[in-house]
Each structure stands twice: as structure tokens, then as C-alpha cells.
Design a protein around this motif. Structure first.
Motif, PDB file in Angstrom:
ATOM      1  N   GLY A 154       0.412  -1.164  -0.262  1.00 55.76           N
ATOM      2  CA  GLY A 154       0.330   0.238  -0.107  1.00 55.76           C
ATOM      3  C   GLY A 154       1.324   0.986   0.014  1.00 55.76           C
ATOM      4  O   GLY A 154       0.512   2.198  -0.708  1.00 55.76           O
ATOM      5  N   ALA A 155       1.902   1.409   0.504  1.00 58.08           N
ATOM      6  CA  ALA A 155       2.805   2.045   0.918  1.00 58.08           C
ATOM      7  C   ALA A 155       3.159   2.959  -0.482  1.00 58.08           C
ATOM      8  O   ALA A 155       4.208   3.436  -0.748  1.00 58.08           O
ATOM      9  CB  ALA A 155       3.637   2.154   2.104  1.00 58.08           C
ATOM     10  N   ALA A 156       4.074   1.271  -1.260  1.00 58.17           N
ATOM     11  CA  ALA A 156       4.888   1.346  -1.904  1.00 58.17           C
ATOM     12  C   ALA A 156       3.689   1.764  -3.949  1.00 58.17           C
ATOM     13  O   ALA A 156       3.887   2.562  -4.163  1.00 58.17           O
ATOM     14  CB  ALA A 156       4.998  -0.061  -2.342  1.00 58.17           C
ATOM     15  N   ALA A 157       2.350   2.163  -3.389  1.00 57.07           N
ATOM     16  CA  ALA A 157       1.891   2.457  -4.374  1.00 57.07           C
ATOM     17  C   ALA A 157       1.045   3.604  -3.779  1.00 57.07           C
ATOM     18  O   ALA A 157       1.477   4.494  -5.151  1.00 57.07           O
ATOM     19  CB  ALA A 157       0.192   1.369  -4.249  1.00 57.07           C
ATOM     20  N   SER A 158       0.930   4.339  -2.921  1.00 55.09           N
ATOM     21  CA  SER A 158       0.539   5.903  -2.954  1.00 55.09           C
ATOM     22  C   SER A 158       2.505   6.407  -2.947  1.00 55.09           C
ATOM     23  O   SER A 158       2.140   7.379  -4.090  1.00 55.09           O
ATOM     24  CB  SER A 158       0.626   5.907  -1.124  1.00 55.09           C
ATOM     25  OG  SER A 158       0.397   6.802  -0.469  1.00 55.09           O
ATOM     26  N   SER A 159       3.323   5.943  -2.518  1.00 49.44           N
ATOM     27  CA  SER A 159       4.294   6.800  -3.138  1.00 49.44           C
ATOM     28  C   SER A 159       4.690   6.503  -4.644  1.00 49.44           C
ATOM     29  O   SER A 159       4.707   7.793  -5.537  1.00 49.44           O
ATOM     30  CB  SER A 159       6.023   5.795  -2.993  1.00 49.44           C
ATOM     31  OG  SER A 159       5.608   5.967  -1.163  1.00 49.44           O
ATOM     32  N   ALA A 160       4.101   5.942  -5.234  1.00 47.24           N
ATOM     33  CA  ALA A 160       4.297   5.558  -7.335  1.00 47.24           C
ATOM     34  C   ALA A 160       2.929   6.869  -7.320  1.00 47.24           C
ATOM     35  O   ALA A 160       3.580   7.292  -8.351  1.00 47.24           O
ATOM     36  CB  ALA A 160       3.790   4.413  -7.388  1.00 47.24           C
ATOM     37  N   VAL A 161       1.762   6.472  -7.034  1.00 45.28           N
ATOM     38  CA  VAL A 161       0.930   7.604  -7.373  1.00 45.28           C
ATOM     39  C   VAL A 161       1.696   9.166  -6.444  1.00 45.28           C
ATOM     40  O   VAL A 161       1.237   9.744  -7.757  1.00 45.28           O
ATOM     41  CB  VAL A 161       0.069   7.465  -6.385  1.00 45.28           C
ATOM     42  CG1 VAL A 161      -1.060   8.747  -7.072  1.00 45.28           C
ATOM     43  CG2 VAL A 161      -1.199   5.649  -7.244  1.00 45.28           C
ATOM     44  N   ASP A 162       1.836   9.491  -5.833  1.00 43.45           N
ATOM     45  CA  ASP A 162       2.271  10.719  -5.289  1.00 43.45           C
ATOM     46  C   ASP A 162       3.810  11.248  -6.456  1.00 43.45           C
ATOM     47  O   ASP A 162       3.870  12.099  -7.087  1.00 43.45           O
ATOM     48  CB  ASP A 162       2.852  10.368  -3.831  1.00 43.45           C
ATOM     49  CG  ASP A 162       1.828  10.640  -3.291  1.00 43.45           C
ATOM     50  OD1 ASP A 162       0.790  10.864  -3.409  1.00 43.45           O
ATOM     51  OD2 ASP A 162       2.548  10.243  -2.247  1.00 43.45           O
ATOM     52  N   GLU A 163       4.795  10.041  -6.830  1.00 41.88           N
ATOM     53  CA  GLU A 163       5.707  10.175  -7.480  1.00 41.88           C
ATOM     54  C   GLU A 163       4.825  10.838  -9.662  1.00 41.88           C
ATOM     55  O   GLU A 163       5.891  11.874  -9.313  1.00 41.88           O
ATOM     56  CB  GLU A 163       6.672   9.443  -7.991  1.00 41.88           C
ATOM     57  CG  GLU A 163       7.417  10.203  -8.936  1.00 41.88           C
ATOM     58  CD  GLU A 163       8.839  11.449  -7.653  1.00 41.88           C
ATOM     59  OE1 GLU A 163       9.630  11.344  -8.921  1.00 41.88           O
ATOM     60  OE2 GLU A 163       8.851  11.198  -7.107  1.00 41.88           O
ATOM     61  N   SER A 164       4.481   9.795  -9.990  1.00 44.05           N
ATOM     62  CA  SER A 164       3.315   9.928 -10.925  1.00 44.05           C
ATOM     63  C   SER A 164       2.530  11.559 -10.631  1.00 44.05           C
ATOM     64  O   SER A 164       3.213  12.301 -12.382  1.00 44.05           O
ATOM     65  CB  SER A 164       2.358   9.434 -11.211  1.00 44.05           C
ATOM     66  OG  SER A 164       2.890   7.574 -10.984  1.00 44.05           O
ATOM     67  N   ILE A 165       2.181  11.803 -10.318  1.00 44.53           N
ATOM     68  CA  ILE A 165       2.387  13.084  -9.631  1.00 44.53           C
ATOM     69  C   ILE A 165       2.416  14.575  -9.762  1.00 44.53           C
ATOM     70  O   ILE A 165       2.127  15.037 -10.668  1.00 44.53           O
ATOM     71  CB  ILE A 165       0.614  13.448  -8.753  1.00 44.53           C
ATOM     72  CG1 ILE A 165      -0.591  12.541  -9.235  1.00 44.53           C
ATOM     73  CG2 ILE A 165       0.199  14.880  -8.469  1.00 44.53           C
ATOM     74  CD1 ILE A 165      -1.474  12.404  -7.912  1.00 44.53           C
ATOM     75  N   ASN A 166       3.514  13.949  -9.195  1.00 41.03           N
ATOM     76  CA  ASN A 166       4.617  15.008  -9.844  1.00 41.03           C
ATOM     77  C   ASN A 166       4.978  15.142 -10.938  1.00 41.03           C
ATOM     78  O   ASN A 166       5.550  16.502 -11.513  1.00 41.03           O
ATOM     79  CB  ASN A 166       5.805  14.815  -8.414  1.00 41.03           C
ATOM     80  CG  ASN A 166       5.254  15.044  -6.939  1.00 41.03           C
ATOM     81  OD1 ASN A 166       4.096  16.048  -6.864  1.00 41.03           O
ATOM     82  ND2 ASN A 166       5.940  14.187  -5.570  1.00 41.03           N
ATOM     83  N   LEU A 167       5.361  13.815 -11.701  1.00 39.11           N
ATOM     84  CA  LEU A 167       6.285  14.084 -12.348  1.00 39.11           C
ATOM     85  C   LEU A 167       5.295  14.757 -13.674  1.00 39.11           C
ATOM     86  O   LEU A 167       5.403  15.278 -15.188  1.00 39.11           O
ATOM     87  CB  LEU A 167       6.362  12.968 -13.092  1.00 39.11           C
ATOM     88  CG  LEU A 167       7.426  11.961 -12.352  1.00 39.11           C
ATOM     89  CD1 LEU A 167       7.381  10.775 -13.313  1.00 39.11           C
ATOM     90  CD2 LEU A 167       8.815  12.489 -12.791  1.00 39.11           C
TER      91      LEU A 167
END
Length: 168
Positions: free
Chosen positions: A149-162
Motif C-alpha cells: 500500500g505504501a509503495a503504491a501510494s508513493s508511486a501515485v505521488d511521484e506520478s502526479i509530481n512528474l
């Protein structure tokens, strides 16, 4: 690890990192354990499912064997046929006790059904390291697992930033 260099698939890196971590963490579980490991260094790794059927466990086995070789530990990898096979895992724990292993690294197929056997192992001075999925046993020295869950959350956050950066 040598296997890491040979495998180009990024999806398998997590399994290899887990394998390397579980063997390299052994000396850091406590000073008394370092002394014991320096004498024999026998590690029993118990997987959840057949490595020939589930590629994750094949990668864990490969990584554990490579890490053991590089770090000078005798590593035995055994696995249940599937993730419901608690009885086979109980037998492997008892094999590790009988054969005087120093450490059991286990991905338990039950949170509680292995407790009696893990308690016996701990009573014999065997260090228990829990990987992949946790068990409810007070004798577990270390838990190595991913937080999906934390990995998925980090991936989404990073995608939004990109996306934000590319639209500026």
C-alpha cells in the motif's frame, strides 16, 4: 549479488533484494547471534510455495543461495507446495531443529499454526526471521516484508509530481 547482474527484469529485483537482505541481516539481529553464526552459519529458508510454480519464490531461492555463497553461510532453501501447506512447513522447522540450524528464515503459511514449532526452534537457540508475510510469534527477531500500500501510494505521488512538472 551475481544473480542481480544477470537478471534484467526489474520486477524480480524486489525478490532478489529481499533475499539479499534476509541473509545479510542475520549478523545484525544481535551480538549473541553473531557469535553463534560465526561458528556454523547454517540458515534454513522456508518459502510459501513451489519455486517452480511461482517465479517470486524461484527468485527468492536464487537470491538467498547467491547471498549465502557470497557471505559464507550454508543456506538450505525448502518450500511448501502451495501457500496453504502448513504441515510441510512444520516439518521443515523440525528438520532445522534436528539438524542444528542457526537461523530459520520463514515466509509462514499461517499467522499462528506454526507457533508451537517456532517456539521449539527458539528454545533450541535458533533465531527466527520472518519474511514476506508476518506471523504472530514473540520469538521472531526480524520481519522483512514489503508494504504494498505504501509503495503504491508513493508511486501515485511521484506520478502526479512528474505530470505537474511536465505541464509547467
Amino acid at each position: 549479488m551475481n544473480k542481480l547482474k544477470r537478471k534484467g527484469l526489474s520486477g524480480r529485483l524486489g525478490a532478489l533484494a529481499l533475499s539479499a537482505a534476509m541473509v545479510s541481516v542475520l549478523p545484525s539481529c544481535g551480538p549473541a547471534d553473531q557469535e553463534k553464526l560465526s561458528r556454523t552459519g547454517k540458515v534454513m529458508v522456508i518459502g510459501k510455495a513451489d519455486p517452480e510454480q511461482v517465479s517470486f519464490w524461484k527468485d527468492v531461492r536464487s537470491g538467498a543461495m547467491d547471498a549465502g555463497q557470497e557471505l559464507g553461510y550454508e543456506v538450505t532453501f525448502q518450500s511448501a507446495e502451495n501457500d496453504n501447506d502448513v504441515e510441510f512447513q512444520k516439518g521443515l522447522i523440525n528438520d532445522a531443529i534436528r539438524d542444528n540450524y542457526d537461523v530459520i528464515v520463514i515466509a509462514p503459511n499461517s499467522t499462528t499454526e506454526l507457533n508451537e514449532d517456532l517456539d521449539k526452534a527458539a528454545a533450541q537457540g535458533i533465531k527466527i526471521i520472518n519474511i514476506n508475510s508476518s506471523c504472530e510469534n514473540e520469538n521472531v527477531a526480524c520481519l522483512i516484508a514489503s508494504a504494498d500500500g505504501a509503495a503504491a501510494s508513493s508511486a501515485v505521488d511521484e506520478s502526479i509530481n512528474l505530470i505537474r512538472e511536465s505541464s509547467n
